[in-house]
Design an enzyme around this catalytic site. Sequence first.
Site, mmCIF file in Angstrom:
data_model
loop_
_atom_site.group_PDB
_atom_site.id
_atom_site.type_symbol
_atom_site.label_atom_id
_atom_site.label_comp_id
_atom_site.label_asym_id
_atom_site.label_seq_id
_atom_site.Cartn_x
_atom_site.Cartn_y
_atom_site.Cartn_z
ATOM 1 N N ARG A 1 23.490 -9.283 5.569
ATOM 2 C CA ARG A 1 22.405 -8.360 5.222
ATOM 3 C C ARG A 1 21.146 -9.111 4.800
ATOM 4 N NH1 ARG A 1 24.135 -4.984 0.564
ATOM 5 N NH2 ARG A 1 25.909 -6.396 0.297
ATOM 6 N N LEU B 1 34.226 -6.712 2.868
ATOM 7 C CA LEU B 1 33.352 -6.153 3.890
ATOM 8 C C LEU B 1 32.715 -4.894 3.317
ATOM 9 C CD1 LEU B 1 35.441 -6.448 7.188
ATOM 10 C CD2 LEU B 1 33.314 -7.653 6.672
ATOM 11 N N ASP B 2 31.422 -4.713 3.565
ATOM 12 C CA ASP B 2 30.741 -3.511 3.116
ATOM 13 C C ASP B 2 31.335 -2.281 3.797
ATOM 14 O OD1 ASP B 2 28.943 -5.028 1.582
ATOM 15 O OD2 ASP B 2 27.668 -5.367 3.326
ATOM 16 N N PRO B 3 31.201 -1.095 3.198
ATOM 17 C CA PRO B 3 31.712 0.120 3.851
ATOM 18 C C PRO B 3 31.177 0.312 5.270
ATOM 19 C CG PRO B 3 31.199 0.581 1.560
ATOM 20 C CD PRO B 3 30.716 -0.824 1.823
ATOM 21 N N ALA C 1 30.578 -1.976 7.414
ATOM 22 C CA ALA C 1 31.093 -3.012 8.310
ATOM 23 C C ALA C 1 32.490 -2.687 8.808
ATOM 24 C CB ALA C 1 31.100 -4.364 7.601
#
Length: 319
Positions: free
Chosen positions: A189, A48-50, A52
Amino acid sequence: MSRQRRNRFRRLDGILLLDKPRGLSSNQALQQARRLFEAEKAGHTGSLDPLATGLLPVCFGEATKIAGGLLGARKAYDTVARLGVVTDTDDADGQPLRQRPVPVLDLATIDAALRALTGRIQQRPPVYSALKRGGEPLYAKARRGETIEVEPREVEVHAFELRSAADLLDCGEPLLRLHVECGSGTYVRSLVRDLGEALGCGAHVAELRRLWVDPFREPRLWTPGDLEALAARGRHCLDACLLPVEAGMASWPQLAVGPAQAARLSYGQSVDGGFATRGPVAILDQDGRALGLGEVDGAGCLRPQRLFSWACSQPPART
């Protein structure tokens, strides 16, 4: 003679359904959980991206052997798209690249754009991603200012739906609240970026939350704060929130084997049992305990792939 420092980490097997907070990378969240549980070995299933939040399954010990299968599982997200601004990372953590006015939109136009991005589609992953080229993540190359061309690839989007356009249609913030269900390798994204282009104004992800990952459709999530509170009450309270390894294997077809068959598998030998199931399977013993992963070939022969340490280890029967 100096005393050796005692290793405080321990063998621990199980799955933690972590509610990752915003601002941490998946690896940072993983390492926090590993230190709290004092686990020797840990891995997560799908970054997961930061920016998220939400479900990050963390596998401890022997559960790491099924992490690869969970990486390819179907996932669901809620996201907020901000229209009118394109960023270099395709989310709010990036630097703005272009800003355009948001045209007058109606629900029919938005729904048509969402439908066009549903199903099996060609998607270009973000430049700032963990995909590797030449053994190095693309984001590392992008941060150095290198020009990167990312080839589109086929992904499956099961659902891309509008939750609410009230912010936008009521002349408020240019936001769309969306729901996504997708297969392995899909970038939310990129979906939002492409939706913005289809609507003629560009867009980026302002918020993102992962809701579930197969087979954890209705997960009980644990925040770092929850885990800290449990740890303060004792290790037994902390360990009680772990799921058994079997819980992560529900998506595989399951095959039960007898003691003699289990013994053969534990020594790397195949079992010719005339199995009807084909392809990857979860192997269980007669008591329902998972022994590991295997694969049944076209002739119905079961071959071991990744077995757990507790799988039967008695000598195989002579034939």
